[in-house]
Design a protein around this motif. Sequence first.
Motif, PDB file in Angstrom:
ATOM      1  N   UNK A 147       0.865  -1.188   0.000  1.00 47.11           N
ATOM      2  CA  UNK A 147       0.000   0.000   0.000  1.00 47.11           C
ATOM      3  C   UNK A 147       0.891   1.224   0.000  1.00 47.11           C
ATOM      4  N   UNK A 148       0.592   2.142  -0.883  1.00 48.96           N
ATOM      5  CA  UNK A 148       1.409   3.356  -0.996  1.00 48.96           C
ATOM      6  C   UNK A 148       0.505   4.585  -0.828  1.00 48.96           C
ATOM      7  N   UNK A 149       1.110   5.724  -0.507  1.00 48.69           N
ATOM      8  CA  UNK A 149       0.301   6.937  -0.330  1.00 48.69           C
ATOM      9  C   UNK A 149      -0.372   7.360  -1.632  1.00 48.69           C
ATOM     10  N   UNK A 150      -1.395   8.186  -1.486  1.00 48.64           N
ATOM     11  CA  UNK A 150      -2.080   8.680  -2.686  1.00 48.64           C
ATOM     12  C   UNK A 150      -1.481  10.018  -3.126  1.00 48.64           C
ATOM     13  N   UNK A 151      -0.937  10.767  -2.174  1.00 52.15           N
ATOM     14  CA  UNK A 151      -0.316  12.056  -2.534  1.00 52.15           C
ATOM     15  C   UNK A 151      -0.709  13.126  -1.535  1.00 52.15           C
ATOM     16  N   UNK A 152      -1.327  14.183  -2.029  1.00 45.95           N
ATOM     17  CA  UNK A 152      -1.774  15.262  -1.136  1.00 45.95           C
ATOM     18  C   UNK A 152      -3.280  15.133  -0.912  1.00 45.95           C
ATOM     19  N   UNK A 153      -3.650  15.026   0.360  1.00 47.26           N
ATOM     20  CA  UNK A 153      -5.064  14.876   0.720  1.00 47.26           C
ATOM     21  C   UNK A 153      -5.619  16.235   1.132  1.00 47.26           C
ATOM     22  N   UNK A 229      -4.294  18.428  -5.847  1.00 50.82           N
ATOM     23  CA  UNK A 229      -5.047  17.621  -4.868  1.00 50.82           C
ATOM     24  C   UNK A 229      -5.248  16.220  -5.438  1.00 50.82           C
ATOM     25  N   UNK A 230      -4.838  15.225  -4.644  1.00 51.11           N
ATOM     26  CA  UNK A 230      -4.943  13.836  -5.131  1.00 51.11           C
ATOM     27  C   UNK A 230      -6.098  13.065  -4.515  1.00 51.11           C
ATOM     28  N   UNK A 231      -6.664  13.601  -3.420  1.00 46.95           N
ATOM     29  CA  UNK A 231      -7.826  12.936  -2.806  1.00 46.95           C
ATOM     30  C   UNK A 231      -8.554  13.974  -1.963  1.00 46.95           C
ATOM     31  N   UNK A 232      -9.871  13.928  -2.009  1.00 46.93           N
ATOM     32  CA  UNK A 232     -10.655  14.853  -1.166  1.00 46.93           C
ATOM     33  C   UNK A 232     -11.375  14.036  -0.105  1.00 46.93           C
ATOM     34  N   UNK A 233     -11.152  14.403   1.154  1.00 42.59           N
ATOM     35  CA  UNK A 233     -11.866  13.750   2.253  1.00 42.59           C
ATOM     36  C   UNK A 233     -12.729  14.822   2.902  1.00 42.59           C
ATOM     37  N   UNK A 234     -14.020  14.753   2.617  1.00 38.25           N
ATOM     38  CA  UNK A 234     -14.943  15.835   2.989  1.00 38.25           C
ATOM     39  C   UNK A 234     -15.992  15.335   3.973  1.00 38.25           C
ATOM     40  N   UNK A 235     -16.242  16.100   5.022  1.00 37.15           N
ATOM     41  CA  UNK A 235     -17.415  15.869   5.861  1.00 37.15           C
ATOM     42  C   UNK A 235     -18.194  17.170   5.929  1.00 37.15           C
ATOM     43  N   UNK A 236     -19.477  17.072   5.649  1.00 29.53           N
ATOM     44  CA  UNK A 236     -20.309  18.273   5.671  1.00 29.53           C
ATOM     45  C   UNK A 236     -21.681  17.972   5.115  1.00 29.53           C
ATOM     46  N   UNK A 237     -22.330  19.007   4.627  1.00 24.72           N
ATOM     47  CA  UNK A 237     -23.714  18.842   4.182  1.00 24.72           C
ATOM     48  C   UNK A 237     -23.778  18.132   2.832  1.00 24.72           C
ATOM     49  N   UNK A 238     -24.914  17.531   2.568  1.00 26.18           N
ATOM     50  CA  UNK A 238     -25.115  16.838   1.300  1.00 26.18           C
ATOM     51  C   UNK A 238     -25.044  17.829   0.136  1.00 26.18           C
ATOM     52  N   UNK A 239     -25.594  19.025   0.324  1.00 25.67           N
ATOM     53  CA  UNK A 239     -25.574  20.007  -0.772  1.00 25.67           C
ATOM     54  C   UNK A 239     -24.154  20.336  -1.209  1.00 25.67           C
ATOM     55  N   UNK A 247     -18.008  19.107  -9.407  1.00 24.14           N
ATOM     56  CA  UNK A 247     -16.987  19.953 -10.053  1.00 24.14           C
ATOM     57  C   UNK A 247     -15.569  19.387  -9.977  1.00 24.14           C
ATOM     58  N   UNK A 248     -15.308  18.479  -9.021  1.00 24.77           N
ATOM     59  CA  UNK A 248     -13.901  18.118  -8.770  1.00 24.77           C
ATOM     60  C   UNK A 248     -13.302  17.203  -9.839  1.00 24.77           C
ATOM     61  N   UNK A 249     -14.115  16.540 -10.602  1.00 27.19           N
ATOM     62  CA  UNK A 249     -13.573  15.699 -11.672  1.00 27.19           C
ATOM     63  C   UNK A 249     -13.008  14.387 -11.155  1.00 27.19           C
ATOM     64  N   UNK A 250     -11.976  13.892 -11.867  1.00 28.60           N
ATOM     65  CA  UNK A 250     -11.524  12.524 -11.594  1.00 28.60           C
ATOM     66  C   UNK A 250     -10.507  12.476 -10.460  1.00 28.60           C
ATOM     67  N   UNK A 251     -10.986  12.755  -9.256  1.00 31.96           N
ATOM     68  CA  UNK A 251     -10.112  12.659  -8.096  1.00 31.96           C
ATOM     69  C   UNK A 251     -10.863  11.798  -7.064  1.00 31.96           C
ATOM     70  N   UNK A 252     -10.161  10.851  -6.410  1.00 30.94           N
ATOM     71  CA  UNK A 252     -10.885  10.017  -5.438  1.00 30.94           C
ATOM     72  C   UNK A 252     -11.468  10.868  -4.313  1.00 30.94           C
TER      73      UNK A 252
END
Length: 487
Positions: A147-153, A229-239, A247-252
């Motif tokens: 397992x290797x890092x994804x990059x910048x989270x 940005x190589x990965x987005x980890x978001x917690x917040x509202x559904x909207x 809008x973020x495109x092909x990013x995990x």
Amino acid sequence: MFERLCKNNNYGNLVNGDWVFSEKNIDIFSPTDGKLLGKIQSMTKKEIDNVLNLAKYAQKIWAEIPLNERANILHKTAILIEDNIDVLSNILQNEIAKNKSSAESEVKRTAEFIKFTADAGKHLEGETIDADNFPGFNKNKISFVSRVPIGTVLAISPFNYPINLSASKIAPALVGGNSVVLKPPTQGAISALHLVELFEKAGLPKGVLNTVTGKSSEIGDYLVTHKHINLINFTGSTNVGNHIAIIAGMVPMIMELGGKDAAIVLNDADLDSTSKEIVSGAYSYSGQRCTAIKRVIVLNKVADELSEKIKQRVENLTVGTPQEDAIITPLINNSAADYVQELIDDAIEKGAKLLVGNKRFDNLFYPTLFDNVTENMRLAWEEPFGPVLPIIRVNTIDDAIRIANKSQYGLQSSVFTKNIDDAFYIANKLEVGTVQINNKTERGPDHFPFLGVKSSGMGTQGIRYSIEAMTRPKSIIVNYSPLTSLK
Ligand code: NAP
Ligand code: G3H
């Protein structure tokens, strides 16, 4: 401690190991008494570019540091957090109006989370896979999977757990060898920045953890669509989550979003303990939890008795300030209270029976309980994120399941019954990430998987799951020839 991040009540951002200050600021006021708590930085897009360049560079160096050393820095951070429980808890009380005991528990839980993550990270292991399992291949090929890092989270946290839900992204990302850019909630940023200073003090190399603050309307879209940005980890509202996903495109992405968790109560439930769980689940931190119980679906036969028991408990909830340790404290702002009021007015207009509450002073909303809520009311479906609970009466178990599943959300549900067969029948049919049997809905323990389906999110968190989600398999395949001497 904390002398570097703050100058004259002005809180900087951690960028490449320095606390930096921008030209423009944002004032942060207390939701409880309106007092100015301090200023945070309103970063420009140019400043964000700089942060992301540095984070990208630092990640390469961080990934080379042995995993056990990365884990040690997390352990040191946890110790620093434990040494500062009172300071951090006071900031939470002031900034997000979380009561004293919940604020302390958020901080302690964060230290435990980080320790557990450091240890779990050390158990990250790869595997080897032989080729001859698959038709057409023989033994002269083997895959070494690590397992290797994804990059910048990019970690984006919400106002209601600014310390814990920042740490629960930062720690697994770091142990996995990623660099992190934290965008904390604007209201909650002061709390989150204090946490970040402790990570820094624990010895993180420069650039590995950085922060970006500013109005999401000005910098949010820029940040989530940034090429570094190589990965987005978001917690917040559904909207907002939905907007980012578009809008973020092909990013995990890992997204933990809103909920409308149902407590389904069957005829044989222990109504005393059920009502206790429901009230605690629905009203703690004034209902501002994604996992709060946000509707009760009860079988008609026990509905009168259950609603009376819930009512009595709601009437006894304490209302006041975070420092008084009241259960009900002011909501995060006035517009949050206006939204709760809209849902209440709609329910009253459509004939719901008000049992308790509907009283408000600015953003301090008293605990409110409705019975006879029906499917045509907004309160049956929308997430109030405030202290209001609807009771919906049904005739059959299948009707309870139908209404539970009709929601756009799918975070958690509770089922209260003494019959394990019924519990499993319902649990198997509920379209949610987690079903709690005879307990309120809640995220912890933090090493359990935590996930939402439908509009409640994507991806899975929970310590090991978070580390796995923020690392990826890397396969190195060795192709070798049969021994020439055997030929
Ligand atoms: P929010 O308004 O969606 O904000 C969450 C975070 O996103 C904040 O840091 C916010 O920054 C940022 N943000 C807003 N627009 C953005 C954009 N275009 N690009 C990038 N970032 C952006 O949610 P909240 O009011 O803080 O939290 C309440 C909601 O979160 C509820 O719906 C609750 O159910 C959900 N929640 C879910 C979970 C879960 O695990 N499922 C946990 C906690 C909360 P600003 O503060 O600067 O606007
Ligand atoms: O608000 C969302 C949190 O993830 C809920 O966590 O169930 O521990 O309060 P909690």
